[in-house]
Design an enzyme around this catalytic site. Structure first.
Site, mmCIF file in Angstrom:
data_model
loop_
_atom_site.group_PDB
_atom_site.id
_atom_site.type_symbol
_atom_site.label_atom_id
_atom_site.label_comp_id
_atom_site.label_asym_id
_atom_site.label_seq_id
_atom_site.Cartn_x
_atom_site.Cartn_y
_atom_site.Cartn_z
ATOM 1 N N SER A 58 5.464 0.899 3.570
ATOM 2 C CA SER A 58 4.060 2.289 4.031
ATOM 3 C C SER A 58 3.632 3.127 4.429
ATOM 4 C CB SER A 58 4.740 1.780 5.670
ATOM 5 O OG SER A 58 3.663 1.774 6.298
ATOM 6 N N ASP A 106 1.968 -5.114 5.877
ATOM 7 C CA ASP A 106 2.841 -4.506 5.702
ATOM 8 C C ASP A 106 4.311 -4.938 5.346
ATOM 9 O OD1 ASP A 106 4.911 -2.163 6.259
ATOM 10 O OD2 ASP A 106 3.011 -1.504 8.006
#
Length: 275
Positions: free
Chosen positions: A38, A172
């Site tokens: 991320s 993610d």
């Protein structure tokens, strides 16, 4: 000695890792391998590509709430006309565009040091690596552009639209691998420093803002997972970012500075584990 760095994800507070890297460079610690998830994936990719910590910090400070490109048309179709085709409220295209301006259409083979970002495949429910080389013990993608890979690694499910690549649906990487220590090891690093900047809140915090609510929720969800990853590293660096929320973009420079100052204070500990 091959020294790697694993950068955790979690939006704005995690950009403190830029300051950490700057401090490590000033200690003459050469980073040979790097991976991130991320927000950490953004920094890892740009650093491996060849940008300096100062250059990365300058670019990150261009981020603002305007980069949260809400899909208003999609939301309207879903809730006004009941068309069930909304896979996320935020597109993520503006974030990808920011990275694209720095890396073009290059994939990770253009990086100057081995680098990977972690993603989660929604179909198989497994962590995968998008990388410049095969990562031991992980299914690895080698031909995905850096900008798209970074966007995939940062696609918080439901909030952000997933990235669809070939037969994969990526969300993610922090869902399963928020601090990719073993991915850095799988790239070939002999010793790994985990970098996990944290936000902390008083029990008197009102949590009346989406940013702080999401930040604290992620702290709760990821705590157990991260403990296991941290144990795999020689040392975990955890700069305290106070009450910085996920989307406190105006505090990016502050986060970088706190990461730098914290790492300088930990110099003796760092040199001891790397000696």
């Amino acid at each position: 000695m091959q020294i790697g760095v694993a950068l955790s994800g979690g939006a704005v507070p995690k950009f403190a890792c830029v300051g950490v890297i700057k401090a490590l460079e000033e200690m003459d610690i050469e980073i040979s391998h790097i991976a991130g998830t991320s927000a950490g994936g953004i920094v890892a990719a740009l650093y491996a590509y060849g940008y300096t910590p100062d250059q990365i910090a300058d670019q990150l400070q261009k981020l603002s709430k305007s980069h949260i490109d809400v899909d208003w048309k999609g939301i309207g179709r879903r809730f006004l006309f009941f068309r069930r085709n909304l896979d996320g409220g935020v597109k993520g295209e503006k974030l990808q565009r920011l990275v694209h301006q720095m890396t073009g259409n290059d994939d990770f083979s253009a990086c100057q040091i081995p680098c990977a970002v972690s993603v989660t495949d929604l179909r198989t429910q497994k962590t995968m690596a998008i990388s410049s080389q095969k990562v031991r013990d992980y299914e690895t993608i080698l031909d995905m552009p850096i900008d798209e890979a970074v966007r995939a690694s940062a696609s918080i499910p439901v909030m952000y639209q997933p990235v669809r690549w070939k037969d994969y649906i990526f969300i993610d990487g922090g869902m399963l691998k928020n601090c990719p220590v073993d991915i850095v090891q799988g790239l070939g690093a002999e010793k790994v420093l985990a970098v996990d900047p944290v936000s902390s809140y008083s029990q008197k915090e009102t949590f009346d803002d989406l940013s702080t609510i999401l930040s604290q929720s992620m702290n709760i969800l990821l705590e157990a997972q991260m403990k296991e990853d941290h144990k795999k590293a020689e040392l975990c660096l955890k700069p305290d970012l106070g009450d910085t929320g996920l989307f406190d973009f105006k505090r990016i420079a502050e986060c970088v500075e706190k990461g730098y100052a914290y790492t300088k204070e930990r110099k003796n500990d760092i040199m001891a584990v790397l000696s």
